[in-house]
Write a protein that holds these residues in place. Structure first.
Motif, short mmCIF file in Angstrom:
data_model
loop_
_atom_site.label_atom_id
_atom_site.label_comp_id
_atom_site.label_asym_id
_atom_site.label_seq_id
_atom_site.Cartn_x
_atom_site.Cartn_y
_atom_site.Cartn_z
N VAL A 130 -37.78 -0.53 15.64
CA VAL A 130 -38.93 -0.30 14.77
C VAL A 130 -39.71 0.94 15.21
N ALA A 131 -39.77 1.17 16.50
CA ALA A 131 -40.55 2.29 17.03
C ALA A 131 -39.87 3.64 16.81
N ASN A 132 -38.56 3.64 16.55
CA ASN A 132 -37.82 4.90 16.50
C ASN A 132 -37.15 5.23 15.18
N VAL A 133 -37.05 4.27 14.29
CA VAL A 133 -36.39 4.51 13.00
C VAL A 133 -37.19 3.84 11.88
N PRO A 134 -37.59 4.58 10.84
CA PRO A 134 -38.27 3.95 9.71
C PRO A 134 -37.38 2.84 9.11
N ILE A 135 -38.01 1.79 8.61
CA ILE A 135 -37.27 0.64 8.10
C ILE A 135 -37.69 0.36 6.66
N GLY A 136 -36.69 0.26 5.79
CA GLY A 136 -36.91 -0.09 4.40
C GLY A 136 -36.45 -1.52 4.16
N ARG A 148 -42.63 -11.72 5.52
CA ARG A 148 -43.98 -11.17 5.65
C ARG A 148 -44.74 -11.77 6.83
N MET A 149 -44.38 -13.00 7.22
CA MET A 149 -45.06 -13.68 8.32
C MET A 149 -44.29 -13.58 9.63
N SER A 150 -43.21 -12.83 9.67
CA SER A 150 -42.35 -12.76 10.85
C SER A 150 -43.05 -12.03 11.99
N PRO A 151 -42.59 -12.27 13.24
CA PRO A 151 -43.18 -11.57 14.40
C PRO A 151 -43.14 -10.06 14.26
N ALA A 152 -42.04 -9.51 13.73
CA ALA A 152 -41.94 -8.06 13.59
C ALA A 152 -42.95 -7.54 12.58
N ALA A 153 -43.10 -8.22 11.47
CA ALA A 153 -44.04 -7.79 10.43
C ALA A 153 -45.47 -7.84 10.94
N ARG A 154 -45.80 -8.87 11.71
CA ARG A 154 -47.16 -9.00 12.22
C ARG A 154 -47.45 -7.95 13.29
N LEU A 155 -46.50 -7.74 14.20
CA LEU A 155 -46.72 -6.80 15.30
C LEU A 155 -46.87 -5.37 14.80
N PHE A 156 -46.07 -5.01 13.79
CA PHE A 156 -46.08 -3.63 13.29
C PHE A 156 -46.82 -3.50 11.97
N PRO A 158 -49.82 -2.48 11.30
CA PRO A 158 -50.56 -1.23 11.08
C PRO A 158 -49.71 -0.07 10.59
N TYR A 159 -48.40 -0.18 10.71
CA TYR A 159 -47.51 0.92 10.35
C TYR A 159 -46.80 0.70 9.01
N ARG A 160 -47.26 -0.29 8.29
CA ARG A 160 -46.62 -0.60 7.01
C ARG A 160 -47.08 0.36 5.92
N ILE A 161 -46.12 0.87 5.15
CA ILE A 161 -46.39 1.72 4.00
C ILE A 161 -46.39 0.83 2.76
N ALA A 172 -41.35 9.71 6.58
CA ALA A 172 -42.35 9.25 7.55
C ALA A 172 -41.77 9.23 8.96
N ASP A 173 -42.63 9.42 9.94
CA ASP A 173 -42.23 9.31 11.33
C ASP A 173 -42.37 7.85 11.77
N ALA A 174 -41.40 7.37 12.52
CA ALA A 174 -41.45 6.00 13.05
C ALA A 174 -42.54 5.91 14.12
N PRO A 175 -43.16 4.72 14.24
CA PRO A 175 -42.88 3.52 13.47
C PRO A 175 -43.45 3.59 12.06
N ALA A 176 -42.63 3.17 11.11
CA ALA A 176 -43.04 3.09 9.71
C ALA A 176 -42.08 2.13 9.01
N TRP A 177 -42.63 1.28 8.16
CA TRP A 177 -41.76 0.38 7.40
C TRP A 177 -42.41 0.08 6.06
N CYS A 178 -41.56 -0.28 5.12
CA CYS A 178 -42.03 -0.53 3.77
C CYS A 178 -41.27 -1.70 3.18
N PHE A 179 -42.01 -2.60 2.54
CA PHE A 179 -41.45 -3.80 1.91
C PHE A 179 -41.58 -3.62 0.41
N VAL A 180 -40.46 -3.64 -0.31
CA VAL A 180 -40.51 -3.49 -1.76
C VAL A 180 -39.93 -4.72 -2.45
#
Length: 201
Positions: A130-136, A148-156, A158-161, A172-180
């Motif tokens: 998560v810290a090194n590669v953007p996640i879609g 949406r309630m998972s440990p990864a989603a909660r921890l990161f 602030p970096y959600r697009i 975007a530069d990692a950490p960055a993730w987006c849920f569509v």
């Protein structure tokens, strides 16, 4: 199309969809097409893995899964590859590090269904991923709330697009993730195997 080293040029943004594809199905195709549009990707590579470390039972032979995936996924900007077998990697973090070393100047975005986000914290070196590669993340049936309630989603968090800005993810530069959320295809590899539509032979 089958290539141990798929082609990419400096400056491109490549989405990576990994998995055993045992077998590949319409849901994989749907996620791929939506990711190309939503995340502003130049191309997507299907990384057909030699085996899934989180699954006790091995998948069908790699060549069988590759052939079936190539037959199913017909798109000029999608490459089906067994590069993980060539690299000798078995975990996502290992694969990403190897690809970043091989493809200098290429931006990678890791793609996954919401079901994988729900269990991302079980993956080896998941925080590094998560810290090194953007996640879609593309929504799939039945997994939206748990993802949406998972440990990864909660921890990161602030970096959600936001989904309405999903086209920014590929740049975007990692950490960055987006849920569509997209029109969903309720199909899974396990269901196909259970129905007898695919065997490991």
């Amino acid at each position: 199309m089958n290539s141990a080293r798929p082609f990419a040029t400096t400056g491109q943004t490549i989405g990576l969809l990994g998995g055993s594809f045992d077998p590949a199905h319409a849901g994989h195709v749907h996620i791929t097409r939506e990711a190309l549009k939503r995340f502003d990707l130049d191309a997507v590579w299907w990384l057909v893995s030699p085996g899934n470390p989180l699954k006790a039972k091995g998948p069908a032979p790699l060549d069988k899964r590759m052939a079936q995936a190539q037959h199913l996924m017909q798109h000029p900007r999608v490459t089906v590859t067994d590069i993980e077998d060539a690299l000798g990697t078995r975990y996502t973090a290992q694969t990403l590090k190897a690809l970043q070393a091989r493809y200098r100047g290429v931006r990678f975005v890791w793609l996954m269904g919401a079901d994988n986000l729900a269990q991302l914290h079980l993956w080896q070196d998941w925080r590094w991923i998560v810290a090194n590669v953007p996640i879609g993340v593309v929504a799939r049936p039945g997994d939206t709330i748990s993802a949406r309630m998972s440990p990864a989603a909660r921890l990161f968090a602030p970096y959600r697009i936001a989904g309405r800005h999903s086209h920014q993810l590929g740049h975007a530069d990692a950490p960055a993730w987006c849920f569509v959320n997209v029109p969903m295809v309720a199909q899974s590899s396990s269901a196909i195997r259970a129905a007898g539509g695919w065997s490991a032979a």
